[in-house]
Design an enzyme around this catalytic site. Structure first.
Site: not given
Ligand code: 15L
Length: 277
Positions: A18, A37, A55-56, A75, A77, A114, A139, A143
């Site tokens: 992205l 990045d 590195d973040l 964007f 991580g 996400s 993950y 978020k």
């Molecule tokens: C996300 O948050 C991911 O970054 C991406 O790679 C996909 O897996 C997407 O979700 C998804 O849910 O399809």
């Protein structure tokens, strides 16, 4: 001529899928971009862009990169489900560095959140932006934490932020779940442009999905920034509607495959439900 932000824009995760879409699109529109990045930038640098590998987790590096910026497009991580220890540094500590940079520079944060922050809602539910956070893994939890960090920094420091709860942002609609959550690259680019240029945003959550008839999501803050998606997954319905996983956990929840990773819940037996009988 297209509007350009007054101050430079910092883009973390610039070498990711992205990030590259944004670097290309915003660079072509003449935006002054500071790209960063942990991995090298694989494309030709847009004209008004610079790239710094960082590195973040390196707080000093992130604060330095944020100097003078008006917006941070975060964007960077870990972008898929990983063990907690892998997610912790980039997505939790790194996020703190981004928000501290924004606080010091009076900058706005546009955060790539996400659907996995709410992944354990059932697919039959239609959600608004104020639904409960129901992360579907470490993950998704990071978020959800990122969205709450935005809430904190707005309430306490007046740092504006727009949290994009992105569905599946990829070139093609690749299965039945993506019919609901697809966000085209073009809609993402327009969304980030509006989230950056809109006058006053406070703190917002916006569903990052195109105009999909099968979508799971409803009300959000899009009117504040003046964004509406223009693309749709619908033309792919005939081709993709039968393309399902066959896994009951994946198919039950919005987060799909992420919900099934390490899933260890078992349905209670009648004996457990009614021990007295
Ligand atoms: C996300 O948050 C991911 O970054 C991406 O790679 C996909 O897996 C997407 O979700 C998804 O849910 O399809």
């Amino acid at each position: 001529m297209a509007e350009v932000p007054e101050r430079p824009v910092l883009l973390t995760g610039a070498s990711g899928a992205l990030g590259r879409v944004l670097a290309r699109g915003l660079g072509a529109a003449g935006w002054k971009l500071r790209l960063t990045d942990i991995l090298p930038f694989p494309d030709e640098l847009p004209q008004a862009a610079s790239f710094t590998q960082a590195d973040l987790v390196d707080g000093m590096a992130i604060l330095r990169l944020a100097e003078g910026c008006g917006t941070i497009l975060h964007f960077g991580g870990v972008s898929v489900e990983q063990p907690f220890t892998e997610v912790l540094g980039p997505n939790i500590q790194g996020l703190y560095h981004v928000y501290e940079g924004a606080r010091r520079e009076r900058a706005r944060v546009v955060f790539a959140s996400s659907n996995h922050a709410i992944g354990f809602h059932e697919r039959s539910e239609r959600l608004d932006d104020d639904c409960q956070l129901r992360p579907d893994g470490y993950y998704g939890l990071s978020k959800a934490y990122g969205e709450l960090m935005g809430r904190l920094y707005w309430d306490k420091h007046g740092v504006e932020n727009v949290n994009l709860r992105i569905g599946g942002c990829r070139p093609k609609v690749d299965n039945a779940r993506t019919l609901a959550i697809w966000l085209s690259y073009a809609d993402l680019l327009r969304l980030v442009v509006r989230a950056t240029l809109a006058q006053a945003v406070g703190t917002l959550v916006i569903w990052g999905a195109s105009n999909n008839a099968r979508g799971f999501w409803g009300r959000d803050g899009r009117a504040v920034i003046g964004w509406e998606p223009e693309d749709s997954a619908d033309p792919f319905i005939p081709q993709q509607q039968g393309n399902v996983s066959g896994d009951p956990v994946q198919e039950r929840y919005q987060g799909g495959p992420y919900c099934a990773i390490g899933y260890s819940r078992t349905e209670p037996s009648p004996k457990e439900l009614f021990p007295a009988r």
